[in-house]
Scaffold this motif. Structure first.
Motif, PDB file in Angstrom:
ATOM      1  N   UNK A  67       0.820  -1.210   0.000  1.00  0.00           N
ATOM      2  CA  UNK A  67       0.000   0.000   0.000  1.00  0.00           C
ATOM      3  C   UNK A  67       0.860   1.269   0.000  1.00  0.00           C
ATOM      4  N   UNK A  68       2.029   1.178  -0.610  1.00  0.00           N
ATOM      5  CA  UNK A  68       2.920   2.332  -0.764  1.00  0.00           C
ATOM      6  C   UNK A  68       3.040   2.670  -2.242  1.00  0.00           C
ATOM      7  N   UNK A  69       2.764   3.924  -2.575  1.00  0.00           N
ATOM      8  CA  UNK A  69       3.036   4.427  -3.918  1.00  0.00           C
ATOM      9  C   UNK A  69       4.431   5.037  -3.949  1.00  0.00           C
ATOM     10  N   UNK A  70       5.193   4.683  -4.963  1.00  0.00           N
ATOM     11  CA  UNK A  70       6.563   5.168  -5.105  1.00  0.00           C
ATOM     12  C   UNK A  70       6.662   6.002  -6.370  1.00  0.00           C
ATOM     13  N   UNK A  71       7.110   7.251  -6.198  1.00  0.00           N
ATOM     14  CA  UNK A  71       7.328   8.181  -7.303  1.00  0.00           C
ATOM     15  C   UNK A  71       8.778   8.634  -7.297  1.00  0.00           C
ATOM     16  N   UNK A  72       9.162   9.369  -8.324  1.00  0.00           N
ATOM     17  CA  UNK A  72      10.508   9.938  -8.383  1.00  0.00           C
ATOM     18  C   UNK A  72      10.420  11.447  -8.600  1.00  0.00           C
ATOM     19  N   UNK A  73      11.339  12.175  -7.972  1.00  0.00           N
ATOM     20  CA  UNK A  73      11.384  13.621  -8.138  1.00  0.00           C
ATOM     21  C   UNK A  73      12.052  14.049  -9.430  1.00  0.00           C
ATOM     22  N   UNK A  74      12.969  13.233  -9.909  1.00  0.00           N
ATOM     23  CA  UNK A  74      13.595  13.509 -11.201  1.00  0.00           C
ATOM     24  C   UNK A  74      14.251  12.241 -11.705  1.00  0.00           C
ATOM     25  N   UNK A  75      14.657  12.277 -12.962  1.00  0.00           N
ATOM     26  CA  UNK A  75      15.283  11.102 -13.555  1.00  0.00           C
ATOM     27  C   UNK A  75      16.214  11.526 -14.675  1.00  0.00           C
ATOM     28  N   UNK A  76      17.275  10.781 -14.819  1.00  0.00           N
ATOM     29  CA  UNK A  76      18.178  10.952 -15.957  1.00  0.00           C
ATOM     30  C   UNK A  76      17.554  10.228 -17.141  1.00  0.00           C
ATOM     31  N   UNK A  77      17.388  10.944 -18.235  1.00  0.00           N
ATOM     32  CA  UNK A  77      16.668  10.400 -19.389  1.00  0.00           C
ATOM     33  C   UNK A  77      17.595   9.483 -20.163  1.00  0.00           C
ATOM     34  N   UNK A  78      17.679   8.259 -19.673  1.00  0.00           N
ATOM     35  CA  UNK A  78      18.556   7.223 -20.200  1.00  0.00           C
ATOM     36  C   UNK A  78      17.737   5.956 -20.408  1.00  0.00           C
ATOM     37  N   UNK A  79      18.285   4.974 -21.118  1.00  0.00           N
ATOM     38  CA  UNK A  79      17.530   3.742 -21.329  1.00  0.00           C
ATOM     39  C   UNK A  79      17.192   3.028 -20.018  1.00  0.00           C
ATOM     40  N   UNK A  80      16.106   2.295 -20.020  1.00  0.00           N
ATOM     41  CA  UNK A  80      15.695   1.523 -18.847  1.00  0.00           C
ATOM     42  C   UNK A  80      16.818   0.587 -18.408  1.00  0.00           C
ATOM     43  N   UNK A  81      17.039   0.524 -17.114  1.00  0.00           N
ATOM     44  CA  UNK A  81      18.074  -0.331 -16.568  1.00  0.00           C
ATOM     45  C   UNK A  81      19.460   0.261 -16.569  1.00  0.00           C
ATOM     46  N   UNK A  82      19.626   1.449 -17.146  1.00  0.00           N
ATOM     47  CA  UNK A  82      20.946   2.082 -17.116  1.00  0.00           C
ATOM     48  C   UNK A  82      21.357   2.318 -15.664  1.00  0.00           C
ATOM     49  N   UNK A  83      22.595   1.977 -15.296  1.00  0.00           N
ATOM     50  CA  UNK A  83      23.005   2.120 -13.894  1.00  0.00           C
ATOM     51  C   UNK A  83      22.977   3.549 -13.382  1.00  0.00           C
ATOM     52  N   UNK A  84      22.961   4.530 -14.270  1.00  0.00           N
ATOM     53  CA  UNK A  84      22.909   5.920 -13.834  1.00  0.00           C
ATOM     54  C   UNK A  84      21.495   6.425 -13.604  1.00  0.00           C
ATOM     55  N   UNK A  85      20.499   5.640 -13.915  1.00  0.00           N
ATOM     56  CA  UNK A  85      19.125   6.059 -13.634  1.00  0.00           C
ATOM     57  C   UNK A  85      18.816   5.954 -12.141  1.00  0.00           C
ATOM     58  N   UNK A  86      18.095   6.928 -11.618  1.00  0.00           N
ATOM     59  CA  UNK A  86      17.702   6.897 -10.208  1.00  0.00           C
ATOM     60  C   UNK A  86      16.833   5.676  -9.913  1.00  0.00           C
ATOM     61  N   UNK A  87      15.990   5.304 -10.867  1.00  0.00           N
ATOM     62  CA  UNK A  87      15.159   4.116 -10.683  1.00  0.00           C
ATOM     63  C   UNK A  87      16.017   2.874 -10.470  1.00  0.00           C
ATOM     64  N   UNK A  88      17.035   2.698 -11.295  1.00  0.00           N
ATOM     65  CA  UNK A  88      17.902   1.517 -11.189  1.00  0.00           C
ATOM     66  C   UNK A  88      18.561   1.468  -9.823  1.00  0.00           C
ATOM     67  N   UNK A  89      19.041   2.612  -9.364  1.00  0.00           N
ATOM     68  CA  UNK A  89      19.686   2.702  -8.051  1.00  0.00           C
ATOM     69  C   UNK A  89      18.720   2.325  -6.934  1.00  0.00           C
ATOM     70  N   UNK A  90      17.506   2.863  -6.976  1.00  0.00           N
ATOM     71  CA  UNK A  90      16.542   2.616  -5.908  1.00  0.00           C
ATOM     72  C   UNK A  90      16.092   1.159  -5.891  1.00  0.00           C
ATOM     73  N   UNK A  91      15.933   0.572  -7.072  1.00  0.00           N
ATOM     74  CA  UNK A  91      15.526  -0.831  -7.120  1.00  0.00           C
ATOM     75  C   UNK A  91      16.601  -1.726  -6.511  1.00  0.00           C
ATOM     76  N   UNK A  92      17.854  -1.455  -6.836  1.00  0.00           N
ATOM     77  CA  UNK A  92      18.937  -2.288  -6.319  1.00  0.00           C
ATOM     78  C   UNK A  92      19.096  -2.134  -4.812  1.00  0.00           C
TER      79      UNK A  92
END
Length: 250
Positions: A67-92
């Motif tokens: 029951x937690x929604x997760x959003x991001x404040x910003x992102x580096x516009x790179x391909x999915x899974x790129x290690x420099x993406x904030x999403x990739x960092x947070x998932x790991x």
């Protein structure tokens, strides 16, 4: 900046664990009040340390992660899974370790996503996702929104004296960013300031001048970090090095 709470910790490790514990409590309290919780994540080394600390704390199991929604404040516009993406960092660091509902995880679009290499269209897509989740308004409730602070005082991907593509929209593309990579997507400052609580997390002596000036109340046009404030609370979580000029700046 008036009305901000400043909490100083001895070092980055202590800060990371303190912010992690605070985040767990905030999510629990939000779920008790609303039945669900919403968090906006940031990127960077300190953020990753916080997320790892959350994953390590036994109290994380007190949160109903479904029951937690997760959003991001910003992102580096790179391909999915790129290690420099904030999403990739947070998932790991955290997201892959807790039982989130995948439908409640809202990453910003990637450069190889449905909008291709067009960051303006990708920003509009994220704004539409915010509105879809909000229901009756343009934005959902953000219980807590986390931000790093750059050496230049930038927050999310809003940089001093650097225009964003869509200043009147909740989400904007950023081109020719002063900090690589050059193309990004960011929540705009008015969107950030709708969060119930905004937490600015900074460590290191290189952040001290920007932190000191922001807390002294400089104008937002020059220093985006000075323009950030939560609806009910603005928290600055600092280590001693980053807080070194706070007293001098006041």
């Amino acid at each position: 900046m008036t009305g901000a709470t400043v909490v100083t910790h001895d070092d980055r490790e202590v800060l990371a664990h303190a912010v992690a514990a605070r985040l767990i409590v905030k999510l629990i309290d939000a779920q008790a009040a609303h039945g669900e919780a919403s968090v906006v994540l940031t990127g960077g080394r300190v953020a990753a340390a916080v997320y790892r600390a959350v994953a390590e704390l036994p109290a994380r199991d007190a949160v109903d992660w479904s029951r937690v929604d997760v959003w991001w404040g910003d992102e580096r516009f790179l391909p999915a899974g790129d290690p420099d993406r904030n999403e990739t960092q947070a998932r790991a660091a955290l997201l892959d370790a807790v039982p989130l509902d995948p439908a409640r995880v809202h990453p910003m679009p990637a450069a190889d996503g449905p909008d291709g290499p067009d960051p303006t269209a990708a920003a509009a897509r994220y704004a539409a996702e915010l509105a879809r989740t909000a229901g009756s308004g343009p934005l959902p409730r953000f219980d807590v929104l986390m931000l790093g602070v750059g050496e230049d005082g930038h927050v999310a991907s809003v940089f001093p004296d650097h225009p964003i593509d869509q200043p009147g929209q909740p989400v904007s593309a950023v081109r020719d960013s002063p900090k690589p990579p050059p193309v990004r997507i960011t929540l705009t400052l008015p969107t950030i300031n709708t969060a119930e609580e905004v937490w600015l997390v900074a460590t290191g002596a290189d952040k001290a001048p920007a932190v000191g000036v922001a807390l002294a109340g400089t104008g937002p046009a020059r220093l985006p970090a000075a323009a950030v404030r939560g609806v009910t609370r603005t928290l600055w979580a600092l280590d001693r090095a980053a807080a070194a000029e706070v007293g001098a700046a006041r």
